[in-house]
Design a protein around this motif. Structure first.
Motif: not given
Lengths: 291, 507
Positions: A32-38, A42-54
């Motif tokens: 979870p910590f790595l996920y939050i760091i990632a 990250s760009s908001s667009r990538a986050i909102l389109n579920n493209r961010v993992s670790l």
């Protein structure tokens, strides 16, 4: 085969199982910590389109720039460092001075003082009486409203008392024969032996001051607020859905900013743990076993 | 003799200069302000700088995080300690009425002659009755409310306009239209839940229930929990057990059963944005100024969202009721002990309600943020070119349009900060009869009745929430369990609760 031989034998299956469990625990803590760091990078667009993992996607530091650009962010951070540093220092000093005599059950009045300590641990005065008390002492609106009322925490005090009780009386007797007074004994004999307990209680206290937002909110003025209060407002201030006829302030705080806030606020205190770990485990076990 | 005269003249001159210097000192006023993290307060906002200069006042703001504003303000009022001269963005609803009636707040209506600008705005906007509804049981007004000339349609049904166009759907007018659109979307995107919401289910409920003729406490302003207001008879009725609510919950249960309603509605804005951006949802009850962010977040080519007027239901076409008054200036009793109390009140009246000041709070300093071209407001290039939009950019850069600071709102002025589409939608809604009804004022209970009402409200609302959830999600059948529900609510005293409210209603 006797029992001690059986214990000494290594079981590869058991070892593997232990390793597996520990690995899962580690992952549960770190992922979870790595996920939050990632997300924070990250760009908001990538986050909102579920493209961010670790790993950050669309790497940028915009979220941190925005967090650091909040008005008074650095002043609030400085306030937090001040409360954590001085608050912990004052608390440790007061608690050690209080714990030493309370560890001596032969002292007249010790039981009743101890009962008062325990009683106040379970029954507080309540918000309004405490507020009125601090106001009548002219502490509200000053940094001392944060530093003084929390100087003694009963739970931490009991940890210290129990730790001091484990120190053999013979050491103190020898010191007295060598001419040390009680204060000298505390400073030159007891204190050096209290390192583990002080590290533990110090960490507890520092974490309390670091995390506090509520007491700061009610006792302090806005220019004295700690960073936690500011960050809480950033995280909470997502939506205001008004009832009145006006235009609502409905813009949201981006998830990347929330992530950056979490990292900004937790990282410094997390970095303290490795340095105090070796004392911490020992301190935690103080008083756990009698004899 | 000449020396004496010279001395006297010198002393007189010094005294005169001294008096002049004192008169020029700005009046210092301390204020609590509810600080919204999306537009963090800045003491050097051009609006505040301009106001201080123009009105020779020093405004010592205490920005308090919005989420904790009530705690801080309530504690200061209940203890009477460390109170500022004025608290912004508060009403005398809830616990504040108790503080007021127990002497912790100045009855500002007793000093009406000191608030000429507020009085003038109320008269000009025709809001005397709306303002009077804020009077407490002793007939006094304990705060100067913010004023709205017309209710804004700033949020409502927001839909994928590109989908409507692609499928040949007209803009929805009724809930049946909405159902058909969402049904088609579900067929095209089986994994989706077409209708979602911001924050939680209650936002959908309060924006849609009025079209079914009920509100059932989803508009917190009513304070009733399970009662609704009959706008024709001007009295409360037991909305929770009414046929109107039965129609409403039947419709919602149908949406849920057919997978048209998002089952995870308790969510933050990021989750809502994710669903809309990825096509997991295509409709939302939210706010117009969120549309841009949702569109920008999406990677779906051509995704276009638009807001639509309230849909027609069995009870007509209505959006959530809104009040023409809102949180405003509340004076803790300690300020009345200031020797210059009158000056403080007059100054606050001037800087929040005078014609010039209201323009400043809305548009910012003339010549800086905007200039006038005849009757037209022309904003500067930085504002017009901002990616955040005029409204949001001006809030952050100038301090205009911030709830709590701006206390007089004219729809026409506000619309200059939005695009033509928003103005068109608002004009359309304004042309609909009673699209936005008034918020029913909370009755003026005495302390004992307030306690009774509060206890009953909690019991009834808790039970209602459970039934509502079970009806909607299909755990209970509306057909077979309705009578048991009515009996449960009756056993818990809904009729008595209704009686208390109707006996104490203000209208």
């Amino acid at each position: 085969m006797n029992r001690s031989t059986r214990i000494k034998e290594k079981s590869p299956v058991l070892d593997a199982l232990i390793w597996l469990v520990m690995l899962l625990v580690l992952l549960a803590c770190i992922v979870p910590f790595l996920y939050i760091i990632a997300m924070s990078f990250s760009s908001s667009r990538a986050i909102l389109n579920n493209r961010v993992s670790l790993w950050p996607v669309g790497f940028n530091t915009e979220a941190y720039r925005q967090v650091f650009a909040y008005p008074n962010f650095f002043r609030a951070y400085r306030n937090t460092l001040f409360y954590t540093g001085f608050g912990t220092l004052i608390a440790l000093t007061m608690m050690v001075i209080f714990a030493y005599p309370l560890s001596k059950s032969r002292l007249k009045g010790q039981p009743i003082v101890m009962k008062m300590v325990v009683f106040s641990m379970f029954f507080g005065g309540g918000l309004v009486p405490n507020y009125l008390l601090l106001t009548s002492l002219r502490l509200t609106g000053t940094v001392f409203a944060m530093l003084l009322p929390f100087a003694i925490n009963q739970f931490n005090l009991i940890i210290l008392i129990n730790f001091i009780k484990t120190i053999p009386d013979e050491l103190e007797e020898a010191a007295r024969i060598d001419g040390l007074n009680y204060f000298g004994i505390l400073v030159r004999i007891i204190l050096p032996l209290l390192t583990a307990a002080i590290a533990t209680v110090g960490l507890y206290t520092a974490v309390f001051f670091w995390n506090d937002w509520f007491y700061s909110l009610i006792y302090l003025k806005s220019d004295q607020y700690p960073v936690m209060l500011l960050l809480r407002n950033i995280v909470n201030g997502t939506t205001m859905v008004g009832e009145a006829g006006g235009v609502g302030e409905n813009a949201s705080v981006a998830i990347a900013i929330k992530s950056a806030v979490i990292i900004t606020s937790t990282l410094p205190i997390i970095l303290l743990y490795p340095f105090l770990q070796k004392y911490f485990v020992k301190g935690m076990l103080v008083g756990a076993v009698k004899g | 003799m000449r020396k004496t005269l010279s001395l006297l003249l010198a002393v007189a001159l010094l005294l005169g200069l001294g008096a002049y210097a004192v008169a020029e000192q700005p009046l210092a006023i301390s204020l609590y302000y509810s600080d919204n993290a999306t537009l963090p307060f800045q003491q050097d906002w051009p609006v505040i700088v301009a106001l201080e200069k123009q009105y020779n006042v020093k405004l010592n703001f205490e920005p308090i995080p919005m989420a904790d504003y009530g705690t801080k303000a309530g504690l200061a009022l209940s203890t009477g300690e460390n109170t500022p001269d004025v608290m912004l963005y508060l009403t005398t609803g809830g616990a504040y009425s108790s503080y007021a009636l127990n002497g912790a707040i100045v009855p500002i209506s007793d000093y009406a002659e000191w608030t000429p600008h507020f009085n003038a705005r109320v008269e000009e906007m025709g809001l005397q009755q709306d303002v009077d509804l804020n009077r407490l049981s002793d007939g006094k007004l304990y705060f100067l409310p913010s004023l709205f000339d017309k209710p804004f349609y700033d949020g409502g049904l927001i839909l994928r306009e590109d989908y409507l166009k692609a499928k040949g759907f007209d803009a929805p007018k009724t809930f049946d239209d909405l159902y058909n659109i969402m049904k088609a979307y579900k067929e095209d995107n089986p994994g989706s839940y077409p209708l979602t919401s911001i924050v939680g289910l209650r936002v959908v409920q309060r924006m849609t229930m009025p079209s079914f003729g009920v509100s059932v406490g989803r508009n917190t302003g009513t304070g009733t929990g399970t009662l609704s207001w009959d706008y024709d008879k001007k009295e409360y009725f037991a909305g929770a057990i009414s046929p109107q609510y039965k129609d409403y919950i039947t419709f919602m249960a149908k949406l849920h059963a057919e997978g048209l309603l998002d089952p995870e509605l308790e969510q933050d804005n990021a989750s809502t944005a994710k669903k809309l951006a990825t096509g997991a949802a295509m409709a939302v009850y939210g706010y117009y100024d969120q549309i841009g962010g949702w569109e920008q977040a999406s990677e779906i080519e051509g995704l276009k969202l638009n807001m639509y007027p309230p849909l027609v239901g069995p009870g007509g076409a209505h959006h959530q009721p809104k009040s023409k008054t809102g949180g405003g200036l509340l004076f803790p009793i300690a300020v009345s002990k200031r020797p210059d109390f009158e000056q403080v009140v007059r100054k606050l009246d001037e800087i929040f309600y005078s014609e010039d000041a209201t323009k400043l709070w809305c548009f910012g300093p003339e010549g800086d943020s905007y200039k006038m071209d005849g009757d037209k407001v022309i904003y500067n290039d930085a504002i017009l070119g901002s990616a955040d939009g005029i409204y949001k950019y001006m809030q952050n850069a100038y301090g205009t349009g911030c709830a709590g600071l701006q206390n007089v709102w004219y729809l026409d002025r506000e619309l200059t900060k939005y695009d033509e589409n928003y103005a068109r939608i608002n004009a359309e809604v304004a042309a609909m009869p009673d699209a936005i009804q008034y918020t029913v004022p909370v009755p003026s209970f005495d302390d004992i009745t307030a306690e009774d009402a509060s206890l009953m409200q909690t019991t009834l609302l808790d039970a209602f929430n459970v039934w509502d959830d079970e009806f909607r999600t299909g755990k209970k059948s509306i057909e077979t369990d309705w009578d048991a529900f009515v009996k449960d609510m009756t056993d818990k005293g809904i009729e008595k609760f209704l009686e208390i409210y109707n006996a104490n209603k203000k209208l």
